[in-house]
Design a protein around this motif. Sequence first.
Motif, PDB file in Angstrom:
ATOM      1  N   PRO A 187       0.441  -1.337   0.079  1.00  0.00           N
ATOM      2  CA  PRO A 187      -0.046  -0.026   0.415  1.00  0.00           C
ATOM      3  C   PRO A 187       1.016   1.176  -0.070  1.00  0.00           C
ATOM      4  O   PRO A 187       0.226   1.713   0.011  1.00  0.00           O
ATOM      5  CB  PRO A 187      -0.777  -0.364   1.046  1.00  0.00           C
ATOM      6  CG  PRO A 187      -0.530  -0.687   2.055  1.00  0.00           C
ATOM      7  CD  PRO A 187       0.462  -2.094   0.821  1.00  0.00           C
ATOM      8  N   TRP A 189       3.018   1.978  -1.560  1.00  0.00           N
ATOM      9  CA  TRP A 189       3.554   2.372  -2.830  1.00  0.00           C
ATOM     10  C   TRP A 189       2.430   2.744  -4.151  1.00  0.00           C
ATOM     11  O   TRP A 189       1.648   2.657  -3.642  1.00  0.00           O
ATOM     12  CB  TRP A 189       4.105   1.237  -4.257  1.00  0.00           C
ATOM     13  CG  TRP A 189       4.122   0.985  -5.459  1.00  0.00           C
ATOM     14  CD1 TRP A 189       6.307   1.769  -5.926  1.00  0.00           C
ATOM     15  CD2 TRP A 189       3.712   0.594  -6.817  1.00  0.00           C
ATOM     16  NE1 TRP A 189       6.335   1.710  -7.009  1.00  0.00           N
ATOM     17  CE2 TRP A 189       5.141   0.785  -7.483  1.00  0.00           C
ATOM     18  CE3 TRP A 189       2.742   0.167  -7.103  1.00  0.00           C
ATOM     19  CZ2 TRP A 189       4.935   0.837  -8.893  1.00  0.00           C
ATOM     20  CZ3 TRP A 189       2.948   0.100  -8.554  1.00  0.00           C
ATOM     21  CH2 TRP A 189       3.250   0.481  -9.620  1.00  0.00           C
ATOM     22  N   TYR A 190       2.455   4.032  -5.271  1.00  0.00           N
ATOM     23  CA  TYR A 190       1.711   4.662  -5.987  1.00  0.00           C
ATOM     24  C   TYR A 190       2.235   4.209  -6.972  1.00  0.00           C
ATOM     25  O   TYR A 190       3.843   4.826  -7.925  1.00  0.00           O
ATOM     26  CB  TYR A 190       1.386   5.209  -5.577  1.00  0.00           C
ATOM     27  CG  TYR A 190       2.548   6.798  -5.501  1.00  0.00           C
ATOM     28  CD1 TYR A 190       3.417   6.266  -4.227  1.00  0.00           C
ATOM     29  CD2 TYR A 190       2.584   7.677  -5.647  1.00  0.00           C
ATOM     30  CE1 TYR A 190       4.083   7.805  -3.766  1.00  0.00           C
ATOM     31  CE2 TYR A 190       3.717   8.297  -5.588  1.00  0.00           C
ATOM     32  CZ  TYR A 190       4.276   8.694  -4.962  1.00  0.00           C
ATOM     33  OH  TYR A 190       5.774   9.649  -4.954  1.00  0.00           O
ATOM     34  N   SER A 191       1.756   4.041  -8.712  1.00  0.00           N
ATOM     35  CA  SER A 191       1.940   5.071 -10.087  1.00  0.00           C
ATOM     36  C   SER A 191       0.488   5.284 -10.625  1.00  0.00           C
ATOM     37  O   SER A 191      -0.404   4.004 -10.531  1.00  0.00           O
ATOM     38  CB  SER A 191       2.346   3.687 -10.327  1.00  0.00           C
ATOM     39  OG  SER A 191       2.578   3.718 -11.953  1.00  0.00           O
ATOM     40  N   LEU A 255      10.596   6.102 -15.796  1.00  0.00           N
ATOM     41  CA  LEU A 255      10.563   7.475 -14.815  1.00  0.00           C
ATOM     42  C   LEU A 255      11.245   7.035 -13.615  1.00  0.00           C
ATOM     43  O   LEU A 255      11.638   8.145 -12.614  1.00  0.00           O
ATOM     44  CB  LEU A 255       9.106   7.502 -14.965  1.00  0.00           C
ATOM     45  CG  LEU A 255       8.824   8.538 -15.926  1.00  0.00           C
ATOM     46  CD1 LEU A 255       7.107   8.696 -16.573  1.00  0.00           C
ATOM     47  CD2 LEU A 255       9.351   9.192 -16.769  1.00  0.00           C
ATOM     48  N   MET A 256      10.720   5.639 -12.693  1.00  0.00           N
ATOM     49  CA  MET A 256      11.426   5.455 -11.758  1.00  0.00           C
ATOM     50  C   MET A 256      12.420   4.644 -11.060  1.00  0.00           C
ATOM     51  O   MET A 256      13.192   5.422  -9.894  1.00  0.00           O
ATOM     52  CB  MET A 256      10.229   4.304 -10.814  1.00  0.00           C
ATOM     53  CG  MET A 256       8.823   4.428 -10.765  1.00  0.00           C
ATOM     54  SD  MET A 256       8.004   3.182 -10.510  1.00  0.00           S
ATOM     55  CE  MET A 256       6.266   4.185  -9.649  1.00  0.00           C
ATOM     56  N   TRP A 257      12.880   4.516 -12.456  1.00  0.00           N
ATOM     57  CA  TRP A 257      14.891   4.602 -12.285  1.00  0.00           C
ATOM     58  C   TRP A 257      15.039   5.794 -12.194  1.00  0.00           C
ATOM     59  O   TRP A 257      16.452   5.224 -11.717  1.00  0.00           O
ATOM     60  CB  TRP A 257      15.069   3.444 -12.808  1.00  0.00           C
ATOM     61  CG  TRP A 257      16.104   3.435 -13.585  1.00  0.00           C
ATOM     62  CD1 TRP A 257      17.724   2.515 -12.700  1.00  0.00           C
ATOM     63  CD2 TRP A 257      16.993   3.823 -14.643  1.00  0.00           C
ATOM     64  NE1 TRP A 257      18.124   2.528 -13.685  1.00  0.00           N
ATOM     65  CE2 TRP A 257      18.384   3.581 -14.382  1.00  0.00           C
ATOM     66  CE3 TRP A 257      16.794   5.251 -15.110  1.00  0.00           C
ATOM     67  CZ2 TRP A 257      19.522   4.092 -15.413  1.00  0.00           C
ATOM     68  CZ3 TRP A 257      18.184   5.326 -16.327  1.00  0.00           C
ATOM     69  CH2 TRP A 257      19.385   4.670 -16.187  1.00  0.00           C
ATOM     70  N   TYR A 258      14.724   6.569 -13.399  1.00  0.00           N
ATOM     71  CA  TYR A 258      15.450   7.815 -12.850  1.00  0.00           C
ATOM     72  C   TYR A 258      15.637   9.002 -12.029  1.00  0.00           C
ATOM     73  O   TYR A 258      16.242   9.146 -11.540  1.00  0.00           O
ATOM     74  CB  TYR A 258      14.867   8.578 -14.669  1.00  0.00           C
ATOM     75  CG  TYR A 258      16.013   9.547 -15.180  1.00  0.00           C
ATOM     76  CD1 TYR A 258      16.549  10.684 -14.438  1.00  0.00           C
ATOM     77  CD2 TYR A 258      16.599   9.247 -16.163  1.00  0.00           C
ATOM     78  CE1 TYR A 258      16.734  11.046 -15.286  1.00  0.00           C
ATOM     79  CE2 TYR A 258      17.217  10.299 -17.251  1.00  0.00           C
ATOM     80  CZ  TYR A 258      17.396  11.047 -16.732  1.00  0.00           C
ATOM     81  OH  TYR A 258      18.394  12.032 -16.836  1.00  0.00           O
ATOM     82  N   ALA A 259      14.171   8.565 -11.261  1.00  0.00           N
ATOM     83  CA  ALA A 259      14.221   9.718  -9.835  1.00  0.00           C
ATOM     84  C   ALA A 259      14.774   8.810  -8.977  1.00  0.00           C
ATOM     85  O   ALA A 259      14.906   9.252  -7.742  1.00  0.00           O
ATOM     86  CB  ALA A 259      12.376  10.066 -10.170  1.00  0.00           C
ATOM     87  N   ASN A 260      14.736   7.665  -9.078  1.00  0.00           N
ATOM     88  CA  ASN A 260      15.129   6.765  -8.197  1.00  0.00           C
ATOM     89  C   ASN A 260      14.695   7.107  -6.476  1.00  0.00           C
ATOM     90  O   ASN A 260      15.614   7.579  -6.056  1.00  0.00           O
ATOM     91  CB  ASN A 260      16.668   7.449  -8.459  1.00  0.00           C
ATOM     92  CG  ASN A 260      17.601   6.260  -7.010  1.00  0.00           C
ATOM     93  OD1 ASN A 260      17.076   4.867  -7.248  1.00  0.00           O
ATOM     94  ND2 ASN A 260      19.003   6.148  -7.338  1.00  0.00           N
ATOM     95  N   MET A 261      13.149   7.442  -6.716  1.00  0.00           N
ATOM     96  CA  MET A 261      12.658   8.123  -4.879  1.00  0.00           C
ATOM     97  C   MET A 261      12.967   6.477  -4.395  1.00  0.00           C
ATOM     98  O   MET A 261      12.013   5.224  -4.914  1.00  0.00           O
ATOM     99  CB  MET A 261      11.417   8.646  -5.345  1.00  0.00           C
ATOM    100  CG  MET A 261      11.564   9.812  -5.587  1.00  0.00           C
ATOM    101  SD  MET A 261      10.840  10.958  -5.634  1.00  0.00           S
ATOM    102  CE  MET A 261       9.223  10.619  -5.814  1.00  0.00           C
ATOM    103  N   GLU A 263      10.510   6.046  -1.866  1.00  0.00           N
ATOM    104  CA  GLU A 263       9.227   5.505  -2.168  1.00  0.00           C
ATOM    105  C   GLU A 263       8.621   4.830  -2.758  1.00  0.00           C
ATOM    106  O   GLU A 263       7.463   4.335  -2.804  1.00  0.00           O
ATOM    107  CB  GLU A 263       8.505   6.423  -1.445  1.00  0.00           C
ATOM    108  CG  GLU A 263       8.619   7.697  -2.005  1.00  0.00           C
ATOM    109  CD  GLU A 263       9.288   9.008  -1.812  1.00  0.00           C
ATOM    110  OE1 GLU A 263      10.499   8.369  -1.361  1.00  0.00           O
ATOM    111  OE2 GLU A 263       8.920   9.944  -1.900  1.00  0.00           O
ATOM    112  N   GLU A 264       9.392   4.943  -4.586  1.00  0.00           N
ATOM    113  CA  GLU A 264       9.077   4.129  -5.127  1.00  0.00           C
ATOM    114  C   GLU A 264       9.471   3.039  -5.542  1.00  0.00           C
ATOM    115  O   GLU A 264       9.483   2.356  -6.284  1.00  0.00           O
ATOM    116  CB  GLU A 264       9.102   5.183  -6.831  1.00  0.00           C
ATOM    117  CG  GLU A 264       7.577   6.795  -5.751  1.00  0.00           C
ATOM    118  CD  GLU A 264       8.334   7.656  -7.527  1.00  0.00           C
ATOM    119  OE1 GLU A 264       8.710   7.242  -8.509  1.00  0.00           O
ATOM    120  OE2 GLU A 264       6.531   8.161  -7.354  1.00  0.00           O
TER     121      GLU A 264
END
Lengths: 380, 376, 466
Positions: A187, A189-191, A255-261, A263-264
């Motif tokens: 829960p 995670w969000y996309s 997008l998730m790989w690049y920002a590397n946050m 929480e994602e």
Amino acid sequence: MNPDTDKKLAVAAASGLAGALATVAVCGWQRFWINWILWFVFLLTIGLGCLFLVALEHVVGARWSVPLRRVPERLSSLALLVGPASLLALFSLGTLYPWTRPESLKDPAVSGKAVWLNTRFFSARVVGCLLLWAVAYWILVRGSVRQDRTGDPRFNLRARRFAPLFMIIFAITITVVAFDWISSLEPAWYSDVFGVYLFAGTFLAGLAATSLAVLYLKRIGRLSQVGPDHLYNLGGFLFAFTVFWCYIGFAQYLLMWYANMPEEVFWYKERLAGGWGPLLVGLAVVHFLVPFLILIPRAAKSDPRFLFWTAALMLLSHWLDLYWMIFPAAGRSPLPGWPELCFGLLFVSGALLFIRGLLRRGSDMPAGDPFLGEGLEFRL
Amino acid sequence: MNGKGSVLGIFANARLLVEAIPDIRGKATGRLEAYTPFPIHGIDRALGLRKSPVGGMVFLMGVVGALSGLLFELWANGVDYPILTAGKPYLSWEAFVPIMFEMTVLFACFTSGLGMLLLLNRLPLFRNPVLRSPAMALFTKDKFGLEVQLDERGPDAETVAALLRQSGAEAVERIEEAGPRAAASPEFLASVAGGIVLVCALAGLLTYWATKLFPVSVPMVHMLSQPRLDPERSDPFFRDGFGMRPPVAATVLRGSVPYLIASEEEAAVVQNPLPRTEAVLGRGRQLFTDHCAVCHGLLGNGIGTLTPAYGAKPANLVAQKIIDLRDGQIHYVVRMGKNAMPSYAADLDDDQRWAAVHYVRALQRALNAKDEDIAR
Amino acid sequence: MSALSAADRELVLRKLRLPPVLSGPITCGDLDDQVLSHVTQKPPRAWAVAFSITSLAALAGFAFIGYTFYVGIGAWGNNIPVAWAFGIINFVFWIGIGHAGTLISAILLLFRARWRNAIARFAEAMTIFAVMVAGLFPLIHVGRPWLAFWLMPYPNQRGLWPNFRSPLMWDVFAVSTYFSVSLLYWYLGLVPDFASLRDRTRGRVRRFLYSVLSFGWRGAATHWHHFERAYLVIAGLATGLVLSVHSVVSFDFAVSLVPGWHMTIFPPYFVCGAIFAGFAMVVLAMVVVRTTMHLEHLITEYHLDVMNRILLTCSCLMAYAYLLEGFTAWYSMNPYIHHTFLQYIVGAYGWAGRLTIACNILIPQLLWLRFFRRNTAGMLLVSVAVTIGMWFERFVIIVSSLHQDFLPSSWHLYKPTVVDFGILTGSFGLFFTLVLLFARVLPVIATTEMKIVLPGSQPGGESHER
């Protein structure tokens, strides 16, 4: 259709059921429920994908697909078949979904969402979606079957008016399915493209199932008037939407790989660790690369053999996609054990049995549709 | 083209043309070509045309584009000029996918378009005789043509013309073969070569102007000639014209610590705060070699590489006079300078100076060794 | 349901049948005369008036660009934190407008939707002009535009290569590929039409020009054979290109950490928005073209009806995207994203956010009503609203997110300057100038493609109009 095959399928389904029930005793409820979720979402997406195809034809006013429309109409009954399965799955919430447990409220990322992620609202959403799908099924599918008898063209008008509304319903409900059943396993995670991602897989699953059924019917001598031009369009759509699926999947990852946050990316890290990383590579190959390369040549798109095996591969890879998304949440390794095989046996045989029963009944084409003739005359 | 020209039949609509083709193919032996204002369904089959190789060409070049794009990116950003961006690994293939995709499409599309025009259709052929005939205007408007090449074995022009009329042609035209291509004259070749040279020279001059002269003309040079203080430049902002200013009086440099020792004698009581460990001595050795050895020599004996050049006499650090000094005094000299030796306050910070002092002591011990120092 | 009488049944069937794609009997020769004559005739007065207005606007735009060039980006309203404003908004806006042309030209070709043949040429031309106008902005919005060639990977004595990992570099490649492929595709489609012009025209200079441009095209069946294949293949590739170009543009924002920008739905959301804005512009242009050039029988009510339906579909997809963005912003439980999304609606630029929703979601819902799909004024209202709405959507995404980003001490409002507005107006002026020139110099309808679908043109005699 051979009744012996039906008997064999029934036996297979029964043994699968026995194995599935044994899983509870031997491996525990978590193993049982994670398999249940995977399989019922798989069949649900196939059924919804077929219903979407039917509605799409009405919205766009396509004529070439009219002779084929009865096939996805029949297959969309799968969405209703899994209705009881999804209601049963509500019992899994306590085992699989962390937000049902009080200790999850310590995490602010989860406790803030409690107004959305709580058992009561979740169940209400599940029931609501089922009701909406049942209404759509009644209007679009049962109406079409009724038109076989009456030949009343008012059905086409009604379908044409309802179909855009169904598109809106479909968009919302498929997003809810994606966010609720799959994404809320973790829960925090969000996309927001997740609904679109599941839609891409759903559409492909519906197309693949339809293609397989059409080709099967042609092989046993029915749907003989459906020609290579119709098959070419089916192949073309499979080709185009496998590219679309890859695009959405890769865009989300990039997008998730690049920002590397943190929480994602934890969601991806779980799904790249252990054996899951190679499975993802395999998924990209069988879901995108192989069908893409096979279906590039023009001739391949209308060839029944290529189309059959490519569609079968796509259905398998849609299952693999859901497997890759759902199973890591239970901390499992990708190697399937005997519970997975039993569940596979149960659901595949059960679904095939159900579909064979569907395909026995009624006419193969929408006999009462005024545009059937035009559809059969379609040439590229 | 085999020397005898061809016969052109003009048809009123597509159906007549397509129906005429199998007839003519049976009776005439020369090559057939149809002319239509727009593509006609079924004419490929009627003429027996093979499948177009465009698809294969495009696939091949698309793969070439993808691989060359990806490999170039990996090499340029991963091997030749590796830069760390956003903490990503050098060979981050994910970030290289978008450009790889664009290169695939670029290569594939240009192969398709230019390959089709230039390679497969071998256009332009401005000297083609049908192009020059008055019937061409009909073929781009609303009439359809069928051209039958004449050859030695087949029927002659009149027979073919009659065949065409029988099959439904409303008019028939005799097309003469195009004359031999005029050989390129030396003047023509010279002017082409000269043109190429001229274009290259102009391009070179333009590039030079664009990259060397253009960026330093107004207004591009505005970025350089801004109203700001540049190092080592005069500036009219200050009355004395100096751009670089001394520190403001009665201010302290940020990070500086005041040195309160007034004289070498006072410095004698200050202890060396650093422990005498191998690490400190190693640092001291490094610093001594870098900063001190040039005058005092690598052995600290006052014979360094610059000694003959200066004519000065640096102190012999391993002599008894310096051995008798306290650590604090040696440190004071390094900090404040003495006689010809400048202050090293700006070059070495406190810790570095103390480490160097330790190393000087080690040198003193090493160069004044006694037999007892050899242990065991 | 009760049984229908034969008359009632006929009524229902008539409602179900689609309106005609072409009206009136028309032959190939007529088609050539009606469409190609505009290229040779003198333009009407209205054209000259429109042309002077648009070219004036374009020239003013260039003057402002020249001023920016001379003085620097300080002439614009950009500040810290809103370092990217009108420049990037206009870029994304114009690239988006281009996408409808490729969709009509390429994707509809793949679907064998032959009604597209009447509008494909014009739509494709609009793509090229929109991309040209869009390409201006990355060039002028950098501090030293004369060094823009540094973005190209060429061997240099500094030993440097550009950073291929940057989405701005992806942009450079995507937009230049998009421009060159669109140009090639447009040119290929024009080759047979140039051949028609070559064979119709009398003047020697024009005849020479058209001969060269038509590349010696003879209409040979063996050539058509390869041509059709190549054209279809490029259409397929261009479809993928359309998806990728605006996705790459969305990556400019989505790969960052700015709250409100890092949403995974950005790629398909931007592509949908681009198609939306582009179709609005195409509808606008179509309405004007068909009335002023008397082509109502070729670009019929059917075309406008279908394009409006696509507009409505895109509006609903945008509504889904907005809904998902808002929901996920809440669902993320990230306080920065919460703040940003609230600012979109009720912040300093909340008026722009509300205007966006009204223009993009609410007004296009009028298209559910058949009146607005068939009536010229209604269509123009919706198209203009969508154009404004889509420009403001980019404004909201960029300015509203940036003016209150991570560090509150850096928060600052943004005010555009006269130069910003001048360049925006100039971009519209340039675009419409190019469109007007195109209508004067080249055939606005692809006569060759239209001839394929004229009834009776194919040997089987079948109707291929749809």
